[in-house]
Design an enzyme around this catalytic site. Structure first.
Site, PDB file in Angstrom:
ATOM      1  N   LYS A  14       0.946  -1.129  -0.111  1.00  0.00           N
ATOM      2  CA  LYS A  14       0.010  -0.052   0.070  1.00  0.00           C
ATOM      3  C   LYS A  14       1.114   1.294  -0.035  1.00  0.00           C
ATOM      4  O   LYS A  14       0.689   2.201  -0.652  1.00  0.00           O
ATOM      5  CB  LYS A  14      -0.930  -0.048   1.187  1.00  0.00           C
ATOM      6  CG  LYS A  14      -1.943  -1.089   1.219  1.00  0.00           C
ATOM      7  CD  LYS A  14      -2.835  -1.199   2.284  1.00  0.00           C
ATOM      8  CE  LYS A  14      -2.337  -1.057   3.964  1.00  0.00           C
ATOM      9  NZ  LYS A  14      -1.952  -2.308   4.137  1.00  0.00           N
ATOM     10  N   ARG A  89     -10.078   0.530   8.554  1.00  0.00           N
ATOM     11  CA  ARG A  89      -9.649  -0.880   8.897  1.00  0.00           C
ATOM     12  C   ARG A  89     -10.928  -1.585   9.609  1.00  0.00           C
ATOM     13  O   ARG A  89     -10.599  -2.665  10.037  1.00  0.00           O
ATOM     14  CB  ARG A  89      -8.404  -0.793   9.756  1.00  0.00           C
ATOM     15  CG  ARG A  89      -6.971  -0.969   8.944  1.00  0.00           C
ATOM     16  CD  ARG A  89      -6.002  -0.827   9.946  1.00  0.00           C
ATOM     17  NE  ARG A  89      -4.921  -1.429   9.706  1.00  0.00           N
ATOM     18  CZ  ARG A  89      -3.684  -0.775   9.192  1.00  0.00           C
ATOM     19  NH1 ARG A  89      -3.774   0.619   8.964  1.00  0.00           N
ATOM     20  NH2 ARG A  89      -2.358  -1.548   9.164  1.00  0.00           N
ATOM     21  N   ARG A 128      11.119  -6.177   5.133  1.00  0.00           N
ATOM     22  CA  ARG A 128      11.096  -4.751   5.512  1.00  0.00           C
ATOM     23  C   ARG A 128      11.594  -4.551   6.974  1.00  0.00           C
ATOM     24  O   ARG A 128      12.204  -3.261   7.168  1.00  0.00           O
ATOM     25  CB  ARG A 128       9.524  -4.272   5.497  1.00  0.00           C
ATOM     26  CG  ARG A 128       9.105  -2.952   5.697  1.00  0.00           C
ATOM     27  CD  ARG A 128       7.761  -2.578   5.432  1.00  0.00           C
ATOM     28  NE  ARG A 128       6.810  -2.981   6.528  1.00  0.00           N
ATOM     29  CZ  ARG A 128       5.644  -2.923   6.333  1.00  0.00           C
ATOM     30  NH1 ARG A 128       5.023  -2.616   5.232  1.00  0.00           N
ATOM     31  NH2 ARG A 128       4.477  -3.164   7.211  1.00  0.00           N
ATOM     32  N   ARG A 134      10.842  -1.292  12.143  1.00  0.00           N
ATOM     33  CA  ARG A 134       9.289  -1.159  12.600  1.00  0.00           C
ATOM     34  C   ARG A 134       9.374  -2.443  13.720  1.00  0.00           C
ATOM     35  O   ARG A 134       9.435  -3.473  13.609  1.00  0.00           O
ATOM     36  CB  ARG A 134       8.273  -1.470  11.603  1.00  0.00           C
ATOM     37  CG  ARG A 134       8.210  -0.231  10.956  1.00  0.00           C
ATOM     38  CD  ARG A 134       6.995   0.069   9.977  1.00  0.00           C
ATOM     39  NE  ARG A 134       5.649  -0.697  10.459  1.00  0.00           N
ATOM     40  CZ  ARG A 134       4.513  -0.464   9.831  1.00  0.00           C
ATOM     41  NH1 ARG A 134       4.541   0.052   8.756  1.00  0.00           N
ATOM     42  NH2 ARG A 134       3.452  -0.752  10.383  1.00  0.00           N
ATOM     43  N   ARG A 145      -1.039  -8.437  13.905  1.00  0.00           N
ATOM     44  CA  ARG A 145      -1.543  -7.460  13.003  1.00  0.00           C
ATOM     45  C   ARG A 145      -2.206  -8.443  11.819  1.00  0.00           C
ATOM     46  O   ARG A 145      -3.318  -7.946  11.338  1.00  0.00           O
ATOM     47  CB  ARG A 145      -0.333  -6.792  12.373  1.00  0.00           C
ATOM     48  CG  ARG A 145       0.093  -5.725  13.343  1.00  0.00           C
ATOM     49  CD  ARG A 145       1.479  -5.024  12.718  1.00  0.00           C
ATOM     50  NE  ARG A 145       1.429  -4.436  11.334  1.00  0.00           N
ATOM     51  CZ  ARG A 145       2.529  -4.468  10.367  1.00  0.00           C
ATOM     52  NH1 ARG A 145       3.563  -5.008  11.086  1.00  0.00           N
ATOM     53  NH2 ARG A 145       2.327  -4.036   9.347  1.00  0.00           N
TER      54      ARG A 145
HETATM   55  P1  AMP Z   1       0.191   0.459   8.955  1.00  0.00           P
HETATM   56  O1  AMP Z   1       1.538   1.604   8.620  1.00  0.00           O
HETATM   57  O2  AMP Z   1      -0.798   0.895   8.184  1.00  0.00           O
HETATM   58  O3  AMP Z   1       0.384  -0.733   8.894  1.00  0.00           O
HETATM   59  O4  AMP Z   1      -0.312   0.792  10.539  1.00  0.00           O
HETATM   60  C1  AMP Z   1       0.454   0.684  11.580  1.00  0.00           C
HETATM   61  C2  AMP Z   1      -0.215   0.273  12.997  1.00  0.00           C
HETATM   62  O5  AMP Z   1      -0.971   1.568  13.017  1.00  0.00           O
HETATM   63  C3  AMP Z   1      -1.296  -0.811  12.712  1.00  0.00           C
HETATM   64  O6  AMP Z   1      -0.933  -1.855  13.055  1.00  0.00           O
HETATM   65  C4  AMP Z   1      -2.430  -0.211  13.838  1.00  0.00           C
HETATM   66  O7  AMP Z   1      -1.660  -0.384  15.156  1.00  0.00           O
HETATM   67  C5  AMP Z   1      -2.323   1.207  13.664  1.00  0.00           C
HETATM   68  N1  AMP Z   1      -3.164   1.979  12.672  1.00  0.00           N
HETATM   69  C6  AMP Z   1      -2.768   2.495  11.430  1.00  0.00           C
HETATM   70  N2  AMP Z   1      -4.179   2.474  10.972  1.00  0.00           N
HETATM   71  C7  AMP Z   1      -4.951   2.366  11.565  1.00  0.00           C
HETATM   72  C8  AMP Z   1      -6.336   2.432  11.457  1.00  0.00           C
HETATM   73  N3  AMP Z   1      -7.278   2.556  10.390  1.00  0.00           N
HETATM   74  N4  AMP Z   1      -7.369   1.576  12.512  1.00  0.00           N
HETATM   75  C9  AMP Z   1      -6.493   1.175  13.868  1.00  0.00           C
HETATM   76  N5  AMP Z   1      -5.297   1.251  13.780  1.00  0.00           N
HETATM   77  C10 AMP Z   1      -4.683   1.592  12.896  1.00  0.00           C
END
Ligand code: AMP
Length: 189
Positions: A14, A89, A128, A134, A145
């Site tokens: 993404k 999400r 990654r 991360r 996740r």
């Molecule tokens: P990402 O970089 O999109 O993988 O997001 C990293 C982390 O941020 C996720 O594993 C969640 O803990 C939190 N997060 C990001 N976007 C959301 C969302 N839309 N709803 C809830 N938690 C989120």
């Protein structure tokens, strides 16, 4: 406005594809994951509130996430549109986004789901982890996740399918070939 959701499990690509889309279409990219990481690195009160959840691979509660997203949209009046990356999400987030955009006389244009199987996802996230460090890419957190994705996030797909807004794109293969497929969807609007 043109409002696209780029949808997919952790590691689907993404972030990479969003970057290419904003370069081509001059849309504003909103990644809730990036916004949360920014709050955490700046140690804001929101950052302190969510850092443990994120480090553990859990979703942040809807109310917090929706409020942050809406604030970010409000910062960009007059834009051509947005690419939402990592949001919505949950079905509650998707419904809140519809209500919010409707209040602005707008709507989601299309949802593009990157289709990648679990074996490929695990491989990509291991790569990654080497590059970005991360904390939530570590094996046990990653597992959490992926669970969150299959328990909560996947239900967002039928929500948009019912609105006839869902397009699936194969997310495995050459990055530029995947991008070309995404552009075919975007160019319909
Ligand atoms: P990402 O970089 O999109 O993988 O997001 C990293 C982390 O941020 C996720 O594993 C969640 O803990 C939190 N997060 C990001 N976007 C959301 C969302 N839309 N709803 C809830 N938690 C989120």
């Amino acid at each position: 406005m043109l409002n696209f959701v780029l949808f997919g499990p952790p590691g689907a690509g993404k972030g990479t594809q969003s970057q290419k889309l904003i370069d081509r279409y001059q849309l504003i990219h909103i990644s809730t994951g990036d916004l949360f990481r920014d709050h955490i690195s700046k140690q804001t009160s929101l950052g302190k509130q969510v850092s443990a959840l994120i480090a553990d691979g859990q979703l942040v509660p809807d109310a917090i996430t929706i409020a942050m997203l809406e604030e970010e949209v409000e910062k960009n009046p007059g834009t051509k549109g947005f690419i939402f990356d990592g949001f919505p999400r949950t079905v509650a987030q998707a419904a809140a986004l519809d209500t919010f955009l409707e209040s602005k006389g707008s709507a989601i244009t299309a949802v593009i789901a990157l289709d990648v199987d679990q074996e490929e996802l695990t491989k990509r996230i291991a790569e990654r982890q080497k590059l970005t460090n991360r904390v939530d890419d570590q094996a046990d957190k990653l597992q959490k996740r992926i669970e969150e994705y299959f328990n909560k996030t996947i239900h967002v797909l039928p929500y948009y399918e019912a609105q006839h807004k869902l397009s699936k794109v194969n997310g495995i293969g050459d990055i530029d070939a995947i991008f070309a497929e995404l552009c075919k969807v975007v160019d319909q609007f």
